[in-house]
Design a protein around this motif. Structure first.
Motif, short mmCIF file in Angstrom:
data_model
loop_
_atom_site.label_atom_id
_atom_site.label_comp_id
_atom_site.label_asym_id
_atom_site.label_seq_id
_atom_site.Cartn_x
_atom_site.Cartn_y
_atom_site.Cartn_z
N PHE A 85 34.63 40.23 38.18
CA PHE A 85 35.90 39.62 37.78
C PHE A 85 36.31 40.14 36.40
O PHE A 85 35.48 40.25 35.50
N PRO A 86 37.61 40.46 36.22
CA PRO A 86 38.07 41.04 34.94
C PRO A 86 38.30 40.00 33.84
O PRO A 86 39.42 39.74 33.40
N PHE A 87 37.20 39.39 33.39
CA PHE A 87 37.28 38.44 32.29
C PHE A 87 37.73 39.15 31.01
O PHE A 87 37.40 40.32 30.80
N ILE A 88 38.48 38.45 30.16
CA ILE A 88 38.77 38.96 28.82
C ILE A 88 37.49 38.87 27.99
O ILE A 88 37.11 39.78 27.28
N ASN B 9 46.91 37.37 33.00
CA ASN B 9 47.64 38.27 33.88
C ASN B 9 48.63 39.12 33.08
O ASN B 9 48.72 39.00 31.85
N ASN B 10 49.38 39.97 33.76
CA ASN B 10 50.32 40.90 33.11
C ASN B 10 51.45 40.18 32.39
O ASN B 10 52.08 40.75 31.50
N ILE C 256 33.48 42.48 49.49
CA ILE C 256 34.74 42.01 50.09
C ILE C 256 35.02 40.57 49.66
O ILE C 256 36.15 40.24 49.28
N PHE C 257 34.00 39.71 49.71
CA PHE C 257 34.16 38.32 49.27
C PHE C 257 34.64 38.29 47.82
O PHE C 257 35.60 37.60 47.49
N ALA C 258 33.97 39.05 46.95
CA ALA C 258 34.31 39.04 45.52
C ALA C 258 35.73 39.54 45.29
O ALA C 258 36.48 38.97 44.50
N GLU C 259 36.12 40.59 45.97
CA GLU C 259 37.47 41.14 45.80
C GLU C 259 38.53 40.14 46.27
O GLU C 259 39.52 39.90 45.58
N ASN C 260 38.31 39.54 47.43
CA ASN C 260 39.28 38.56 47.94
C ASN C 260 39.34 37.32 47.06
O ASN C 260 40.42 36.80 46.78
N SER D 207 38.59 37.16 43.87
CA SER D 207 39.22 37.58 42.63
C SER D 207 40.74 37.60 42.76
O SER D 207 41.46 37.10 41.90
N ASN D 208 41.23 38.17 43.85
CA ASN D 208 42.68 38.21 44.08
C ASN D 208 43.26 36.81 44.21
O ASN D 208 44.35 36.53 43.71
N PHE D 209 42.54 35.93 44.89
CA PHE D 209 43.01 34.56 45.02
C PHE D 209 43.08 33.86 43.67
O PHE D 209 44.08 33.21 43.34
N ILE D 210 42.03 34.01 42.86
CA ILE D 210 42.00 33.37 41.53
C ILE D 210 43.15 33.89 40.69
O ILE D 210 43.84 33.12 40.01
#
Length: 167
Positions: A31-34, A58-59, A154-158, A160-163
């Protein structure tokens, strides 16, 4: 008009030894934590479980604080590691493991459900992607199984996108 960020607990539900912790750990590692702060494991301990939290932005500059807790087999672990993500670290979104509804070992699902209600979090339940061949493998085979690692990715990517969509 600015809306208040929703508080969400995502309970990753499943029986013991089905891969919940390893899938959640994959999320914690990618996950892309700051800034990520690891609460567990302590440097001296070796364990598959992880508890961490950190900010995500986010952006558009909107932030949330994400907590991740792969413990979920016993209520005492949740009191020690999951509860502080709510009360001490004020996480907006928390991903945590827990046993399924029918299992009574510590009654972890009901414990998380009650925490969600008490602290005004929305509770979302999900499960991991699973390879049933995992049940017949020994530990060495599990560690070398590319399918399990791929399913965790796949779980982590999905997840992450949901969060990220919650912000």
């Amino acid at each position: 008009m600015e809306t208040r960020l929703k508080k969400v607990i995502i309970a990753v539900v499943g029986s013991a030894e089905t891969g919940k912790s390893s899938a959640i750990n994959q999320l914690a590692n990618t996950f892309p934590f700051i800034d990520k702060k690891i609460i567990f494991p302590d440097i001296k301990e070796e364990n598959n479980d992880v508890v961490c939290f950190g900010k995500y932005q986010n952006n558009e500059g909107k932030e949330l604080t994400l907590g991740i807790c792969s413990f979920g087999d016993h209520k005492s672990y949740l009191k020690d590691y999951f509860l502080p993500l709510i009360e001490k670290y004020s996480c907006n979104v928390i991903v945590g493991a827990c046993h399924n509804y029918r299992e009574t070992d510590g009654n972890t699902f009901n414990y998380i459900l009650n925490l969600a209600r008490k602290h005004d979090y929305r509770l979302i339940t999900t499960s991991i992607l699973r390879d049933d061949a995992n049940d017949t493998m020994n530990d060495e085979q599990k560690n070398n199984n590319k399918i399990i690692h791929f399913l965790n990715e796949i779980f982590a990517e999905n997840m992450s996108n949901f969060i990220k969509s919650i912000v």
